[in-house]
Scaffold this motif. Structure first.
Motif, PDB file in Angstrom:
ATOM      1  N   PRO A 190       4.617   7.518  -4.251  1.00  0.00           N
ATOM      2  CA  PRO A 190       5.668   7.017  -5.154  1.00  0.00           C
ATOM      3  C   PRO A 190       6.784   6.269  -4.448  1.00  0.00           C
ATOM      4  CG  PRO A 190       5.853   9.395  -4.885  1.00  0.00           C
ATOM      5  CD  PRO A 190       4.561   9.002  -4.256  1.00  0.00           C
ATOM      6  N   SER A 191       6.898   6.425  -3.125  1.00  0.00           N
ATOM      7  CA  SER A 191       7.947   5.726  -2.377  1.00  0.00           C
ATOM      8  C   SER A 191       7.465   4.386  -1.822  1.00  0.00           C
ATOM      9  CB  SER A 191       8.459   6.594  -1.222  1.00  0.00           C
ATOM     10  OG  SER A 191       9.034   7.792  -1.700  1.00  0.00           O
ATOM     11  N   LEU A 192       6.188   4.057  -1.994  1.00  0.00           N
ATOM     12  CA  LEU A 192       5.653   2.813  -1.441  1.00  0.00           C
ATOM     13  C   LEU A 192       6.292   1.608  -2.125  1.00  0.00           C
ATOM     14  CD1 LEU A 192       3.542   1.737   0.593  1.00  0.00           C
ATOM     15  CD2 LEU A 192       1.965   1.514  -1.334  1.00  0.00           C
ATOM     16  N   ARG A 193       6.881   0.724  -1.326  1.00  0.00           N
ATOM     17  CA  ARG A 193       7.554  -0.454  -1.860  1.00  0.00           C
ATOM     18  C   ARG A 193       7.011  -1.758  -1.278  1.00  0.00           C
ATOM     19  NH1 ARG A 193       8.495   2.958  -4.726  1.00  0.00           N
ATOM     20  NH2 ARG A 193      10.493   3.824  -5.436  1.00  0.00           N
ATOM     21  N   HIS A 194       6.442  -1.704  -0.069  1.00  0.00           N
ATOM     22  CA  HIS A 194       5.957  -2.910   0.599  1.00  0.00           C
ATOM     23  C   HIS A 194       4.448  -2.791   0.829  1.00  0.00           C
ATOM     24  CE1 HIS A 194      10.036  -4.453   1.969  1.00  0.00           C
ATOM     25  NE2 HIS A 194      10.309  -3.252   1.481  1.00  0.00           N
ATOM     26  N   LEU A 195       3.693  -3.741   0.276  1.00  0.00           N
ATOM     27  CA  LEU A 195       2.241  -3.730   0.411  1.00  0.00           C
ATOM     28  C   LEU A 195       1.779  -5.101   0.902  1.00  0.00           C
ATOM     29  CD1 LEU A 195      -0.504  -2.317  -0.039  1.00  0.00           C
ATOM     30  CD2 LEU A 195      -0.468  -3.211  -2.378  1.00  0.00           C
ATOM     31  N   VAL A 200       7.711  -5.684  -2.641  1.00  0.00           N
ATOM     32  CA  VAL A 200       7.155  -6.785  -1.854  1.00  0.00           C
ATOM     33  C   VAL A 200       5.641  -6.658  -1.867  1.00  0.00           C
ATOM     34  CG1 VAL A 200       6.993  -7.841   0.435  1.00  0.00           C
ATOM     35  CG2 VAL A 200       9.175  -6.898  -0.345  1.00  0.00           C
ATOM     36  N   CYS A 201       4.959  -7.742  -2.226  1.00  0.00           N
ATOM     37  CA  CYS A 201       3.494  -7.728  -2.258  1.00  0.00           C
ATOM     38  C   CYS A 201       2.968  -9.040  -1.680  1.00  0.00           C
ATOM     39  CB  CYS A 201       2.985  -7.530  -3.682  1.00  0.00           C
ATOM     40  SG  CYS A 201       1.175  -7.345  -3.784  1.00  0.00           S
ATOM     41  N   ASN A 202       2.175  -8.932  -0.632  1.00  0.00           N
ATOM     42  CA  ASN A 202       1.583 -10.101   0.014  1.00  0.00           C
ATOM     43  C   ASN A 202       0.079 -10.092  -0.228  1.00  0.00           C
ATOM     44  OD1 ASN A 202       0.517 -12.052   1.732  1.00  0.00           O
ATOM     45  ND2 ASN A 202       1.902 -11.588   3.408  1.00  0.00           N
ATOM     46  N   MET A 203      -0.396 -11.045  -1.038  1.00  0.00           N
ATOM     47  CA  MET A 203      -1.824 -11.172  -1.329  1.00  0.00           C
ATOM     48  C   MET A 203      -2.328 -12.557  -0.946  1.00  0.00           C
ATOM     49  SD  MET A 203      -2.451  -9.083  -4.894  1.00  0.00           S
ATOM     50  CE  MET A 203      -1.128  -9.802  -5.869  1.00  0.00           C
ATOM     51  N   SER A 204      -1.809 -13.105   0.131  1.00  0.00           N
ATOM     52  CA  SER A 204      -2.226 -14.446   0.547  1.00  0.00           C
ATOM     53  C   SER A 204      -3.670 -14.439   1.042  1.00  0.00           C
ATOM     54  CB  SER A 204      -1.296 -14.966   1.645  1.00  0.00           C
ATOM     55  OG  SER A 204      -1.381 -14.173   2.814  1.00  0.00           O
ATOM     56  N   LEU A 263       6.772 -12.075  -3.845  1.00  0.00           N
ATOM     57  CA  LEU A 263       5.331 -12.173  -4.092  1.00  0.00           C
ATOM     58  C   LEU A 263       4.778 -13.346  -3.297  1.00  0.00           C
ATOM     59  CD1 LEU A 263       2.771 -11.307  -5.614  1.00  0.00           C
ATOM     60  CD2 LEU A 263       3.484 -12.793  -7.507  1.00  0.00           C
ATOM     61  N   VAL A 264       3.812 -13.061  -2.425  1.00  0.00           N
ATOM     62  CA  VAL A 264       3.211 -14.085  -1.572  1.00  0.00           C
ATOM     63  C   VAL A 264       1.763 -14.296  -2.006  1.00  0.00           C
ATOM     64  CG1 VAL A 264       2.699 -14.791   0.796  1.00  0.00           C
ATOM     65  CG2 VAL A 264       4.699 -13.357   0.332  1.00  0.00           C
ATOM     66  N   LEU A 265       1.472 -15.513  -2.463  1.00  0.00           N
ATOM     67  CA  LEU A 265       0.128 -15.852  -2.949  1.00  0.00           C
ATOM     68  C   LEU A 265      -0.396 -17.127  -2.296  1.00  0.00           C
ATOM     69  CD1 LEU A 265       0.690 -15.197  -6.769  1.00  0.00           C
ATOM     70  CD2 LEU A 265      -0.817 -13.865  -5.271  1.00  0.00           C
ATOM     71  N   LEU A 308      11.943 -11.006  -9.814  1.00  0.00           N
ATOM     72  CA  LEU A 308      11.384 -11.762  -8.695  1.00  0.00           C
ATOM     73  C   LEU A 308      12.394 -12.761  -8.141  1.00  0.00           C
ATOM     74  CD1 LEU A 308       8.596 -11.759  -7.280  1.00  0.00           C
ATOM     75  CD2 LEU A 308       8.073 -13.858  -8.527  1.00  0.00           C
ATOM     76  N   LYS A 309      12.573 -12.724  -6.815  1.00  0.00           N
ATOM     77  CA  LYS A 309      13.501 -13.638  -6.135  1.00  0.00           C
ATOM     78  C   LYS A 309      12.766 -14.687  -5.300  1.00  0.00           C
ATOM     79  CE  LYS A 309      17.272 -11.517  -7.474  1.00  0.00           C
ATOM     80  NZ  LYS A 309      18.208 -12.162  -8.424  1.00  0.00           N
ATOM     81  N   SER A 310      11.592 -14.339  -4.797  1.00  0.00           N
ATOM     82  CA  SER A 310      10.883 -15.244  -3.900  1.00  0.00           C
ATOM     83  C   SER A 310       9.395 -15.286  -4.247  1.00  0.00           C
ATOM     84  CB  SER A 310      11.062 -14.788  -2.441  1.00  0.00           C
ATOM     85  OG  SER A 310      10.330 -15.615  -1.553  1.00  0.00           O
TER      86      SER A 310
END
Length: 285
Positions: free
Chosen positions: A87-92, A118-122, A148-150, A173-175
């Protein structure tokens, strides 16, 4: 089993883990390793001495890096279950795993997606179908995602239009990074019109290309070599090609968002006032 993965699984299984940050990037754990990691969190070993009913185990993870691990779509279900007990996971960080549309759908449709900041799925081979599910997740009122990184996927103009639909109802969402997704002039016009209309006043960074590229992508027309300094910004301000002019407009509206355009959303301000507001904000920064 990879030694780093084995150590993490043992800590989770023994309920002794104090891991808040776990970096398994480039370890080649595959979908089998993802399953092992999930099982260690969802089915930890029972305590040797039990004096009272045990509470469900909760992983202490805050940041998780799983880049370049050959996860593919079949690992998505295990990943979602792992997030659910963290439940504390914030950055993936999931770059370079080929999870595809199906993996993106499983992740975006889960309640766990709403806890990420933060989620990076590039570079994951995500196309318009997967983007549609991500857009739907962004539109949920409980979404707290800020970055969000795509980049390097298969979004295209069709996927972009679906993403803009989700951003219309998103205020967190900011970025957003959509570099290398074959966004054409049609897509750029859609982005410009989207921000011009004020349908989103919170997004402040929208990456669409590589700043190191000296020429316009897709050769709409050639740009002159950039001058020293911020190459991308200087090129767009001096180049008169269609693409750079549209990008310059998009950057202007993003600057307005950064200056606090949402605070004036219900006021009818003259367009002539915005440069003054923007200039004042720049001095304060």
């Amino acid at each position: 089993m990879n030694q780093h993965l084995r150590d993490a699984c043992n800590e989770f299984s023994d309920r002794t883990a104090s891991l808040t940050m776990l970096n398994l990037s480039g370890r080649g754990i595959g979908s089998a390793g993802m399953k092992k990691l999930r099982e260690s969190c969802t089915h930890p070993r029972p305590s040797k001495v039990v004096t009272r009913p045990e509470k469900p185990y909760r992983s202490p993870l805050v940041c998780l890096w799983l880049e370049s691990n050959y996860l593919y779509p079949r690992a998505a279900e295990d990943l979602v279950q792992l997030i659910a007990v963290s439940p504390s996971l914030r950055h993936l960080h999931l770059a370079h795993n080929s999870i595809g549309n199906e993996g993106a759908k499983v992740l975006a449709q889960s309640n766990s997606f709403s806890q990420l900041q933060v989620c990076n799925m590039s570079d994951n081979e995500i196309g318009p179908q997967g983007i549609r599910e991500i857009a739907s997740a962004l539109s949920r009122p409980d979404c707290v995602l800020r970055t969000l990184v795509l980049d390097s996927n298969r979004v295209g103009d069709d996927g972009l239009e679906k993403l803009l639909e989700g951003l219309r109802r998103n205020a967190s969402l900011k970025s957003l990074d959509l570099s290398y997704n074959r966004i054409t002039r049609r897509g750029l016009n859609a982005i410009r019109d989207f921000f011009r209309s004020g349908e989103n006043t919170t997004l402040e960074s929208f990456q669409l290309e590589d700043e190191g590229n000296e020429n316009c992508l897709f050769h709409f027309s050639r740009c002159p070599p950039p001058k020293p300094g911020n190459a991308s910004q200087r090129r767009r301000s001096s180049c008169q090609c269609d693409r750079c002019q549209i990008l310059a407009e998009i950057e202007f509206y993003l600057s307005l968002n950064h200056a606090g355009r949402h605070s004036f959303q219900n006021l009818k301000l003259s367009a002539a006032l915005w440069p003054r507001i923007l200039a004042k904000s720049s001095k304060q920064d």
